[in-house]
Motif scaffolding. Structure first.
Motif, PDB file in Angstrom:
ATOM      1  N   MET A 123     -13.713 -25.305  -4.789  1.00 42.43           N
ATOM      2  CA  MET A 123     -13.431 -23.898  -5.242  1.00 42.43           C
ATOM      3  C   MET A 123     -12.003 -23.395  -5.129  1.00 42.43           C
ATOM      4  O   MET A 123     -11.342 -23.530  -4.238  1.00 42.43           O
ATOM      5  N   SER A 124     -11.521 -22.790  -6.065  1.00 43.51           N
ATOM      6  CA  SER A 124     -10.336 -22.161  -5.993  1.00 43.51           C
ATOM      7  C   SER A 124     -10.297 -20.871  -5.817  1.00 43.51           C
ATOM      8  O   SER A 124     -11.214 -19.945  -6.291  1.00 43.51           O
ATOM      9  N   LEU A 125      -9.491 -20.211  -5.246  1.00 41.29           N
ATOM     10  CA  LEU A 125      -9.442 -18.776  -4.676  1.00 41.29           C
ATOM     11  C   LEU A 125      -8.064 -18.081  -5.207  1.00 41.29           C
ATOM     12  O   LEU A 125      -6.976 -18.799  -5.160  1.00 41.29           O
ATOM     13  N   ILE A 126      -8.129 -17.140  -6.180  1.00 44.76           N
ATOM     14  CA  ILE A 126      -6.705 -16.454  -6.405  1.00 44.76           C
ATOM     15  C   ILE A 126      -6.624 -15.456  -5.390  1.00 44.76           C
ATOM     16  O   ILE A 126      -7.308 -14.633  -5.129  1.00 44.76           O
ATOM     17  N   ALA A 127      -5.330 -15.597  -4.912  1.00 46.24           N
ATOM     18  CA  ALA A 127      -4.950 -14.667  -3.717  1.00 46.24           C
ATOM     19  C   ALA A 127      -4.149 -13.437  -4.508  1.00 46.24           C
ATOM     20  O   ALA A 127      -2.828 -13.876  -4.654  1.00 46.24           O
ATOM     21  N   PRO A 128      -4.600 -12.203  -4.711  1.00 44.72           N
ATOM     22  CA  PRO A 128      -3.811 -11.059  -5.054  1.00 44.72           C
ATOM     23  C   PRO A 128      -2.848 -11.010  -4.161  1.00 44.72           C
ATOM     24  O   PRO A 128      -2.880 -10.934  -2.938  1.00 44.72           O
ATOM     25  N   ASP A 129      -1.601 -10.441  -4.907  1.00 43.64           N
ATOM     26  CA  ASP A 129      -0.557 -10.143  -3.904  1.00 43.64           C
ATOM     27  C   ASP A 129      -0.065  -8.754  -4.137  1.00 43.64           C
ATOM     28  O   ASP A 129       0.761  -8.269  -4.862  1.00 43.64           O
ATOM     29  N   PHE A 130      -1.043  -7.721  -3.600  1.00 40.31           N
ATOM     30  CA  PHE A 130      -0.551  -6.460  -3.485  1.00 40.31           C
ATOM     31  C   PHE A 130      -0.998  -5.916  -2.033  1.00 40.31           C
ATOM     32  O   PHE A 130      -1.871  -6.424  -1.548  1.00 40.31           O
ATOM     33  N   ASP A 131      -0.421  -4.855  -1.572  1.00 35.33           N
ATOM     34  CA  ASP A 131      -0.570  -4.463  -0.326  1.00 35.33           C
ATOM     35  C   ASP A 131      -0.793  -2.872   0.004  1.00 35.33           C
ATOM     36  O   ASP A 131      -1.106  -2.312   1.014  1.00 35.33           O
ATOM     37  N   GLU A 132      -0.888  -2.320  -1.331  1.00 28.72           N
ATOM     38  CA  GLU A 132      -1.421  -0.827  -1.302  1.00 28.72           C
ATOM     39  C   GLU A 132      -2.391  -0.621  -2.016  1.00 28.72           C
ATOM     40  O   GLU A 132      -2.678  -1.214  -3.065  1.00 28.72           O
ATOM     41  N   SER A 133      -3.134   0.550  -1.794  1.00 28.11           N
ATOM     42  CA  SER A 133      -4.454   0.876  -2.850  1.00 28.11           C
ATOM     43  C   SER A 133      -3.886   1.154  -3.924  1.00 28.11           C
ATOM     44  O   SER A 133      -2.865   2.014  -4.247  1.00 28.11           O
ATOM     45  N   VAL A 134      -4.584   0.805  -5.116  1.00 26.50           N
ATOM     46  CA  VAL A 134      -4.220   1.479  -6.341  1.00 26.50           C
ATOM     47  C   VAL A 134      -5.002   2.596  -6.670  1.00 26.50           C
ATOM     48  O   VAL A 134      -6.441   2.644  -6.781  1.00 26.50           O
ATOM     49  N   VAL A 135      -4.576   3.841  -6.871  1.00 28.85           N
ATOM     50  CA  VAL A 135      -5.247   5.145  -7.145  1.00 28.85           C
ATOM     51  C   VAL A 135      -4.629   5.619  -8.618  1.00 28.85           C
ATOM     52  O   VAL A 135      -3.562   5.692  -8.877  1.00 28.85           O
ATOM     53  N   VAL A 136      -5.595   5.724  -9.644  1.00 24.85           N
ATOM     54  CA  VAL A 136      -5.381   6.158 -10.739  1.00 24.85           C
ATOM     55  C   VAL A 136      -6.357   7.476 -10.934  1.00 24.85           C
ATOM     56  O   VAL A 136      -7.398   7.154 -11.322  1.00 24.85           O
ATOM     57  N   ARG A 137      -5.593   8.732 -11.352  1.00 28.88           N
ATOM     58  CA  ARG A 137      -6.381   9.797 -11.539  1.00 28.88           C
ATOM     59  C   ARG A 137      -6.690   9.663 -13.034  1.00 28.88           C
ATOM     60  O   ARG A 137      -5.959   9.260 -13.853  1.00 28.88           O
ATOM     61  N   SER A 138      -7.914  10.265 -13.211  1.00 28.76           N
ATOM     62  CA  SER A 138      -8.169  10.266 -14.756  1.00 28.76           C
ATOM     63  C   SER A 138      -7.357  11.121 -15.510  1.00 28.76           C
ATOM     64  O   SER A 138      -7.076  10.701 -16.667  1.00 28.76           O
ATOM     65  N   ALA A 139      -6.856  12.219 -15.222  1.00 29.33           N
ATOM     66  CA  ALA A 139      -5.947  12.917 -15.936  1.00 29.33           C
ATOM     67  C   ALA A 139      -4.387  12.345 -16.255  1.00 29.33           C
ATOM     68  O   ALA A 139      -3.778  12.404 -16.896  1.00 29.33           O
ATOM     69  N   GLU A 140      -4.214  11.153 -15.407  1.00 31.08           N
ATOM     70  CA  GLU A 140      -2.881  10.515 -15.287  1.00 31.08           C
ATOM     71  C   GLU A 140      -2.939   9.203 -16.164  1.00 31.08           C
ATOM     72  O   GLU A 140      -1.982   8.547 -16.581  1.00 31.08           O
ATOM     73  N   ALA A 141      -4.219   8.881 -16.637  1.00 27.22           N
ATOM     74  CA  ALA A 141      -4.692   7.578 -17.239  1.00 27.22           C
ATOM     75  C   ALA A 141      -3.977   7.557 -18.594  1.00 27.22           C
ATOM     76  O   ALA A 141      -4.281   8.633 -19.400  1.00 27.22           O
TER      77      ALA A 141
END
Length: 164
Positions: free
Chosen positions: A1-19
């Motif tokens: 089984m392979s695992l993709i290890a994401p490489d980011f260390d802060e939460s991603v916050v996308v506000r609806s009005a900014e998308a």
């Protein structure tokens, strides 16, 4: 089984009005998070379809699974050789390599959260679709970028028969 290890260390916050919003009724796409902002973990967008509008024609992704979560309404989804109708609260996950497509069910609206994992840079793909819709690029130009966006177009008689 392979695992993709994401490489980011802060939460991603996308506000609806900014998308960023691509298109206009009957089909709008809200670009939420691309692969580059999630360290490759996923890319996601929200697609709103009105009055039975088409979403995506039959295609496959060789390297990613695609998740469809119905926020509201009803949609038809091609999954392999079957067409499934999904309604509010339903989830459909399509594995890599399986042909799929989606559209609002005939006469219905659909609001769908779509997640592709592992992520693929897709925002520019949706911008490309918008250029095609507005006549700024020819439809066949998508054939040149299939590998780049891991989106390979197919035909499906099952899908064609299910759509009005």
């Amino acid at each position: 089984m392979s695992l993709i290890a994401p490489d980011f260390d802060e939460s991603v916050v996308v506000r609806s009005a900014e998308a960023e919003v691509i298109g206009q009724a009957p089909t709008t796409i809200r670009l939420l998070a691309d692969s580059s902002s999630t360290g490759g973990a996923l890319s996601t967008q929200r697609v709103t379809l009105a009055g039975g509008a088409d979403g995506a024609r039959p295609h496959r992704h060789d390297g990613s699974a695609e998740l469809f979560f119905m926020l509201d309404g009803a949609a038809q989804l091609l999954s392999g050789e079957q067409v499934v109708t999904a309604e509010r609260g339903d989830l459909v996950v399509v594995p890599p390599g399986l042909p799929h497509a989606f559209a609002a069910a005939p006469g219905e609206d659909a609001d769908i959260l779509i997640v592709i994992t592992p992520g693929v840079e897709r925002f520019e793909y949706f911008r490309h679709l918008e250029r095609i819709a507005y006549g700024q690029a020819p439809p066949e130009s998508l054939l040149d970028v299939q590998e780049l966006y891991d989106t390979f177009f197919l035909t499906s008689q099952v899908w064609d028969d299910a759509r009005p």
